[in-house]
Scaffold this active site. Structure first.
Site, PDB file in Angstrom:
ATOM      1  N   SER A  19       0.873  -1.177   0.000  1.00  0.00           N
ATOM      2  CA  SER A  19       0.000   0.000   0.000  1.00  0.00           C
ATOM      3  C   SER A  19       0.909   1.225   0.000  1.00  0.00           C
ATOM      4  CB  SER A  19      -0.941  -0.020   1.216  1.00  0.00           C
ATOM      5  OG  SER A  19      -0.203  -0.194   2.409  1.00  0.00           O
ATOM      6  N   GLU A  21       1.326   5.515   0.748  1.00  0.00           N
ATOM      7  CA  GLU A  21       0.777   6.679   1.450  1.00  0.00           C
ATOM      8  C   GLU A  21       1.187   7.973   0.739  1.00  0.00           C
ATOM      9  OE1 GLU A  21       0.808   6.576   5.765  1.00  0.00           O
ATOM     10  OE2 GLU A  21       1.573   8.625   5.779  1.00  0.00           O
ATOM     11  N   ASP A 113      -0.898  14.432  16.210  1.00  0.00           N
ATOM     12  CA  ASP A 113       0.118  15.082  17.047  1.00  0.00           C
ATOM     13  C   ASP A 113      -0.496  16.271  17.767  1.00  0.00           C
ATOM     14  OD1 ASP A 113       2.428  13.532  16.704  1.00  0.00           O
ATOM     15  OD2 ASP A 113       2.667  14.337  14.676  1.00  0.00           O
ATOM     16  N   PHE A 223      13.740  14.404  11.372  1.00  0.00           N
ATOM     17  CA  PHE A 223      12.371  14.006  11.631  1.00  0.00           C
ATOM     18  C   PHE A 223      12.328  12.794  12.573  1.00  0.00           C
ATOM     19  CE2 PHE A 223       8.477  11.707  10.204  1.00  0.00           C
ATOM     20  CZ  PHE A 223       7.573  12.641  10.685  1.00  0.00           C
ATOM     21  N   HIS A 273       3.732  -1.177   3.696  1.00  0.00           N
ATOM     22  CA  HIS A 273       3.126   0.147   3.472  1.00  0.00           C
ATOM     23  C   HIS A 273       4.279   1.110   3.213  1.00  0.00           C
ATOM     24  CE1 HIS A 273       0.017   3.260   3.987  1.00  0.00           C
ATOM     25  NE2 HIS A 273       0.911   3.953   4.664  1.00  0.00           N
TER      26      HIS A 273
HETATM   27  P1  FAD Z   1      -2.604   6.842  19.786  1.00  0.00           P
HETATM   28  O1  FAD Z   1      -2.291   5.483  19.314  1.00  0.00           O
HETATM   29  O2  FAD Z   1      -3.986   7.174  20.179  1.00  0.00           O
HETATM   30  O3  FAD Z   1      -1.656   7.163  21.013  1.00  0.00           O
HETATM   31  C1  FAD Z   1      -0.239   7.125  20.870  1.00  0.00           C
HETATM   32  C2  FAD Z   1       0.412   6.731  22.199  1.00  0.00           C
HETATM   33  O4  FAD Z   1       0.204   7.757  23.137  1.00  0.00           O
HETATM   34  C3  FAD Z   1      -0.183   5.463  22.754  1.00  0.00           C
HETATM   35  O5  FAD Z   1       0.615   4.359  22.404  1.00  0.00           O
HETATM   36  C4  FAD Z   1      -0.262   5.704  24.235  1.00  0.00           C
HETATM   37  O6  FAD Z   1       0.772   5.038  24.884  1.00  0.00           O
HETATM   38  C5  FAD Z   1      -0.148   7.200  24.395  1.00  0.00           C
HETATM   39  N1  FAD Z   1      -1.470   7.693  24.807  1.00  0.00           N
HETATM   40  C6  FAD Z   1      -2.446   8.204  24.025  1.00  0.00           C
HETATM   41  N2  FAD Z   1      -3.524   8.555  24.754  1.00  0.00           N
HETATM   42  C7  FAD Z   1      -3.190   8.284  26.019  1.00  0.00           C
HETATM   43  C8  FAD Z   1      -3.870   8.432  27.248  1.00  0.00           C
HETATM   44  N3  FAD Z   1      -5.108   8.950  27.327  1.00  0.00           N
HETATM   45  N4  FAD Z   1      -3.242   8.041  28.370  1.00  0.00           N
HETATM   46  C9  FAD Z   1      -1.995   7.502  28.320  1.00  0.00           C
HETATM   47  N5  FAD Z   1      -1.291   7.345  27.189  1.00  0.00           N
HETATM   48  C10 FAD Z   1      -1.880   7.724  26.066  1.00  0.00           C
HETATM   49  N6  FAD Z   1      -0.433  12.291  11.987  1.00  0.00           N
HETATM   50  C11 FAD Z   1      -1.243  13.202  11.395  1.00  0.00           C
HETATM   51  O7  FAD Z   1      -1.391  14.330  11.907  1.00  0.00           O
HETATM   52  N7  FAD Z   1      -1.909  12.909  10.227  1.00  0.00           N
HETATM   53  C12 FAD Z   1      -1.799  11.705   9.612  1.00  0.00           C
HETATM   54  O8  FAD Z   1      -2.417  11.476   8.559  1.00  0.00           O
HETATM   55  C13 FAD Z   1      -0.948  10.721  10.206  1.00  0.00           C
HETATM   56  N8  FAD Z   1      -0.809   9.480   9.658  1.00  0.00           N
HETATM   57  C14 FAD Z   1      -0.055   8.537  10.313  1.00  0.00           C
HETATM   58  C15 FAD Z   1      -0.007   7.243   9.776  1.00  0.00           C
HETATM   59  C16 FAD Z   1       0.737   6.251  10.401  1.00  0.00           C
HETATM   60  C17 FAD Z   1       0.774   4.871   9.820  1.00  0.00           C
HETATM   61  C18 FAD Z   1       1.457   6.554  11.614  1.00  0.00           C
HETATM   62  C19 FAD Z   1       2.284   5.488  12.294  1.00  0.00           C
HETATM   63  C20 FAD Z   1       1.403   7.831  12.151  1.00  0.00           C
HETATM   64  C21 FAD Z   1       0.649   8.833  11.523  1.00  0.00           C
HETATM   65  N9  FAD Z   1       0.539  10.121  12.050  1.00  0.00           N
HETATM   66  C22 FAD Z   1      -0.263  11.059  11.431  1.00  0.00           C
HETATM   67  C23 FAD Z   1       1.295  10.494  13.259  1.00  0.00           C
HETATM   68  C24 FAD Z   1       0.442  10.344  14.536  1.00  0.00           C
HETATM   69  O9  FAD Z   1      -0.643  11.232  14.489  1.00  0.00           O
HETATM   70  C25 FAD Z   1       1.325  10.666  15.733  1.00  0.00           C
HETATM   71  O10 FAD Z   1       2.299   9.700  15.923  1.00  0.00           O
HETATM   72  C26 FAD Z   1       0.566  10.951  17.034  1.00  0.00           C
HETATM   73  O11 FAD Z   1       1.482  11.497  17.986  1.00  0.00           O
HETATM   74  C27 FAD Z   1      -0.090   9.758  17.676  1.00  0.00           C
HETATM   75  O12 FAD Z   1      -1.248   9.373  17.014  1.00  0.00           O
HETATM   76  P2  FAD Z   1      -1.779   7.848  17.211  1.00  0.00           P
HETATM   77  O13 FAD Z   1      -3.026   7.651  16.502  1.00  0.00           O
HETATM   78  O14 FAD Z   1      -0.649   6.937  16.942  1.00  0.00           O
HETATM   79  O15 FAD Z   1      -2.063   7.933  18.770  1.00  0.00           O
END
Ligand code: FAD
Length: 305
Positions: A19, A21, A113, A223, A273
């Site tokens: 896939s 991105e 983020d 980065f 990916h």
């Molecule tokens: P989550 O998985 O929800 O949380 C990340 C970590 O933070 C968890 O493992 C957990 O340990 C900790 N955490 C979260 N909430 C809590 C809580 N309430 N209490 C305690 N610990 C907590 N960013 C963008 O802005 N746009 C994108 O399109 C984008 N695409 C991405 C695609 C991929 C495949 C990846 C790997 C990352 C991408 N990101 C993107 C980056 C991502 O948004 C960041 O890494 C962000 O900091 C975390 O988002 P997440 O969904 O991984 O968070």
């Protein structure tokens, strides 16, 4: 071969699926580069292509426009990234409905983020979804979508330890995630260890390695330090002195990415990916190395150029 590897090595090209991105372009020039890239990669028949979503919905329109164009003008299946940053639940739900209305069935669900930038404390919107797991739940309540989520072989920088990190991944799976896509990494042992940890925690969805071909080593190194991905010394050595030699840099980057992917194939990994950075050449070359061939006649992307 340990229990966490696939039971047999996939036949190269036959069993490997990919896939890609993309990010939504900001300018006309970037738009044209993206569509050149889409047109070149489309004949490789990826399982899906995903389009990122800027923090706080900053790319909402552009993400939607790009996803729509992929749906309307190519044979590709798009996945829309979504984040929870700075948005109330009803705002996120509206975006979900917009995507669904124009035919999106795949999502990449992320927390996103912090609005103030990577490294600052994340504060969920008071009425918003707190993390990726809650967003997966929201999507699942609307429809039976294919939902990818993030995974971090070196753990997310905000996770105090691997147990907390894996626990978050488990919550996403329990809420209905279909697959996890990893943050990029350069040390395959870290990926393998992470998959083992996840399997031990009862997580059985595919954990697809995210591969970042190194278009610009200096940028990747900067980065990486912000998103907690290790840049091994051997990688820095490979690119040493190539800052002003783009041709050699590209050849080395292609060799590095191919080596990483081929090693993962040897370890039994069948899905990849690619973070394309909206560029086709390195990704195309690496796909070729793992036996993925162009199906020109079946692609329709040329209409989009
Ligand atoms: P989550 O998985 O929800 O949380 C990340 C970590 O933070 C968890 O493992 C957990 O340990 C900790 N955490 C979260 N909430 C809590 C809580 N309430 N209490 C305690 N610990 C907590 N960013 C963008 O802005 N746009 C994108 O399109 C984008 N695409 C991405 C695609 C991929 C495949 C990846 C790997 C990352 C991408 N990101 C993107 C980056 C991502 O948004 C960041 O890494 C962000 O900091 C975390 O988002 P997440 O969904 O991984 O968070």
């Amino acid at each position: 071969m340990n229990q966490f590897r696939f039971s047999r090595r996939p036949d190269i090209g036959e069993k490997v699926s990919v896939s890609f991105e993309f990010f939504p372009p900001k300018t006309d020039e970037m738009e044209s580069r993206l569509w050149d890239t889409v047109t070149r990669l489309e004949p490789l028949r990826p399982e899906f292509v995903s389009v990122t979503y800027g923090a706080g919905g900053s790319t909402r329109e552009r993400t939607a426009r790009t996803v729509k164009r992929i749906l309307n003008e190519t044979s590709l299946t798009p996945a829309a990234h979504m984040t929870c940053v700075d948005a109330a639940r009803d705002q996120v739900d509206t975006v979900i409905r917009e995507f669904v209305d124009f035919g999106v069935t795949r999502f990449v669900a992320l927390r996103g983020d912090p609005a103030a930038g990577v490294g600052t404390a994340y504060r969920p919107h008071p009425d918003g979804y707190a993390n990726g797991a809650e967003l997966v739940g929201a999507l699942k309540s609307v429809g039976d979508f294919d939902i990818s989520v993030s995974a971090y072989p070196e753990k997310h920088p905000e996770s105090p330890d691997f147990a907390t990190d894996i626990d978050m991944l488990k919550r996403k799976v329990d809420n209905g995630a279909t697959r996890a896509i990893t943050q990029f990494f350069f040390d395959n042992d870290l990926y393998e260890r992470y998959v083992e940890r996840a399997r031990r925690a009862g997580i059985y969805i595919p954990i697809v390695p995210g591969i970042l071909p190194v278009h610009n080593f200096t940028q990747v190194a900067n980065f990486s330090s912000r998103c907690g991905a290790l840049v091994p010394a051997w990688l820095a050595e490979r690119f040493e002195g190539l800052e002003n030699d783009p041709q050699t840099h590209a050849l080395v980057a292609s060799a590095v990415a191919a080596e990483q992917v081929l090693d993962l194939v040897e370890r039994g990994v069948g899905d990849f990916h690619f973070y394309t950075m909206n560029r086709a050449d390195l990704v195309f070359a690496v796909c070729h190395m793992i036996g993925i061939r162009s199906h020109e006649a079946e692609a329709t992307g040329s209409a989009a150029a």
